[in-house]
Write a protein that holds these residues in place. Structure first.
Motif, PDB file in Angstrom:
ATOM      1  N   LYS A  68       0.823  -1.211   0.000  1.00  0.00           N
ATOM      2  CA  LYS A  68       0.000   0.000   0.000  1.00  0.00           C
ATOM      3  C   LYS A  68       0.859   1.263   0.000  1.00  0.00           C
ATOM      4  O   LYS A  68       0.589   2.204  -0.755  1.00  0.00           O
ATOM      5  CB  LYS A  68      -0.945   0.008   1.203  1.00  0.00           C
ATOM      6  CG  LYS A  68      -1.861   1.214   1.227  1.00  0.00           C
ATOM      7  CD  LYS A  68      -2.836   1.168   2.383  1.00  0.00           C
ATOM      8  CE  LYS A  68      -3.752   2.382   2.333  1.00  0.00           C
ATOM      9  NZ  LYS A  68      -4.705   2.374   3.433  1.00  0.00           N
ATOM     10  N   ILE A  71       2.736   1.485  -3.551  1.00  0.00           N
ATOM     11  CA  ILE A  71       1.835   1.775  -4.672  1.00  0.00           C
ATOM     12  C   ILE A  71       1.168   3.143  -4.505  1.00  0.00           C
ATOM     13  O   ILE A  71       0.928   3.832  -5.493  1.00  0.00           O
ATOM     14  CB  ILE A  71       0.789   0.653  -4.854  1.00  0.00           C
ATOM     15  CG1 ILE A  71       1.467  -0.646  -5.301  1.00  0.00           C
ATOM     16  CG2 ILE A  71      -0.298   1.064  -5.855  1.00  0.00           C
ATOM     17  CD1 ILE A  71       2.210  -0.590  -6.635  1.00  0.00           C
ATOM     18  N   SER A  72       0.920   3.564  -3.277  1.00  0.00           N
ATOM     19  CA  SER A  72       0.332   4.895  -3.066  1.00  0.00           C
ATOM     20  C   SER A  72       1.259   5.998  -3.567  1.00  0.00           C
ATOM     21  O   SER A  72       0.794   7.038  -4.035  1.00  0.00           O
ATOM     22  CB  SER A  72       0.001   5.106  -1.586  1.00  0.00           C
ATOM     23  OG  SER A  72      -1.019   4.215  -1.192  1.00  0.00           O
ATOM     24  N   ALA A  75       1.539   5.195  -7.767  1.00  0.00           N
ATOM     25  CA  ALA A  75       0.338   5.489  -8.557  1.00  0.00           C
ATOM     26  C   ALA A  75      -0.629   6.295  -7.688  1.00  0.00           C
ATOM     27  O   ALA A  75      -1.585   5.755  -7.148  1.00  0.00           O
ATOM     28  CB  ALA A  75      -0.305   4.187  -9.006  1.00  0.00           C
ATOM     29  N   SER A  77      -3.494   8.573  -6.016  1.00  0.00           N
ATOM     30  CA  SER A  77      -4.937   8.504  -6.240  1.00  0.00           C
ATOM     31  C   SER A  77      -5.454   9.631  -7.128  1.00  0.00           C
ATOM     32  O   SER A  77      -6.567   9.545  -7.634  1.00  0.00           O
ATOM     33  CB  SER A  77      -5.681   8.501  -4.903  1.00  0.00           C
ATOM     34  OG  SER A  77      -5.352   9.649  -4.166  1.00  0.00           O
ATOM     35  N   ASN A  80      -5.041   7.479 -10.339  1.00  0.00           N
ATOM     36  CA  ASN A  80      -5.346   6.049 -10.352  1.00  0.00           C
ATOM     37  C   ASN A  80      -6.354   5.674  -9.279  1.00  0.00           C
ATOM     38  O   ASN A  80      -6.530   6.392  -8.313  1.00  0.00           O
ATOM     39  CB  ASN A  80      -4.060   5.247 -10.053  1.00  0.00           C
ATOM     40  CG  ASN A  80      -2.966   5.499 -11.052  1.00  0.00           C
ATOM     41  OD1 ASN A  80      -2.897   4.845 -12.062  1.00  0.00           O
ATOM     42  ND2 ASN A  80      -2.097   6.471 -10.763  1.00  0.00           N
ATOM     43  N   THR A  82      -6.049   3.830  -6.650  1.00  0.00           N
ATOM     44  CA  THR A  82      -4.919   3.274  -5.913  1.00  0.00           C
ATOM     45  C   THR A  82      -5.330   2.064  -5.081  1.00  0.00           C
ATOM     46  O   THR A  82      -4.589   1.088  -4.991  1.00  0.00           O
ATOM     47  CB  THR A  82      -4.267   4.366  -5.041  1.00  0.00           C
ATOM     48  OG1 THR A  82      -3.924   5.479  -5.886  1.00  0.00           O
ATOM     49  CG2 THR A  82      -3.020   3.862  -4.354  1.00  0.00           C
ATOM     50  N   TYR A  85      -5.424  -0.878  -7.298  1.00  0.00           N
ATOM     51  CA  TYR A  85      -4.049  -1.181  -7.706  1.00  0.00           C
ATOM     52  C   TYR A  85      -3.352  -1.949  -6.583  1.00  0.00           C
ATOM     53  O   TYR A  85      -2.707  -2.980  -6.814  1.00  0.00           O
ATOM     54  CB  TYR A  85      -3.328   0.130  -8.006  1.00  0.00           C
ATOM     55  CG  TYR A  85      -2.134   0.070  -8.928  1.00  0.00           C
ATOM     56  CD1 TYR A  85      -1.300  -1.043  -9.011  1.00  0.00           C
ATOM     57  CD2 TYR A  85      -1.818   1.167  -9.714  1.00  0.00           C
ATOM     58  CE1 TYR A  85      -0.202  -1.056  -9.857  1.00  0.00           C
ATOM     59  CE2 TYR A  85      -0.715   1.164 -10.562  1.00  0.00           C
ATOM     60  CZ  TYR A  85       0.086   0.052 -10.619  1.00  0.00           C
ATOM     61  OH  TYR A  85       1.179   0.039 -11.456  1.00  0.00           O
TER      62      TYR A  85
END
Length: 140
Positions: A68, A71-72, A75, A77, A80, A82, A85
């Motif tokens: 988390k 990816i946060s 990508a 929010s 995306n 998120t 994802y």
């Protein structure tokens, strides 16, 4: 045959933004006629290397240890979904939500990179040999 995604066309399957200060191995000079925003690479292996190196920076320099958290940042929010994802990467890597990961382990990095490539490129997957070599370069 379907048109390749931008990430595949650019040999940049992580869709890394072009930043002049980044001197990635195998990065091609900017060409706004071909690509206005993202970096382009000479081979998919060097694009995967850059993706892996950036993930290692997130983990080592910024202290991001969970899917988390990584990816946060990868990508946001603003661009995306998120949450979706994160769930996709966790599912593809067999990682429990909130569990800490070690991207220095080749198998963990391979699963993470494969999941990002899949998500960023409409389900596209490179042959295992390309993925393994790109990750090897990132971890060297």
């Amino acid at each position: 045959m379907a048109t390749p995604t931008r990430g595949v066309r650019n040999n940049n399957p992580g869709n890394i933004d072009y930043v002049p200060a980044n001197k990635w191995r195998g990065q091609l000079p900017p060409n706004p006629a071909l690509e206005k925003r993202f970096a382009r690479f000479d081979t998919p292996e060097n694009g995967i290397r850059a993706l892996g190196k950036l993930l290692l920076t997130y983990q080592d320099k910024h202290g991001l240890k969970t899917v988390k958290a990584i990816i946060s940042r990868w990508a946001p929010s603003t661009e995306n979904d998120t949450g979706a994802y994160v769930r996709a990467v966790e599912a593809n890597t067999g990682t429990k939500p909130g569990a800490e990961i070690d991207l220095h382990a080749a198998s963990v990095m391979q699963g993470f990179v494969k999941a990002i490539i899949h998500h960023e490129n409409a389900g596209f997957a490179y042959p295992d040999s390309v993925l393994v070599e790109g990750v090897r370069r990132a971890l060297e």
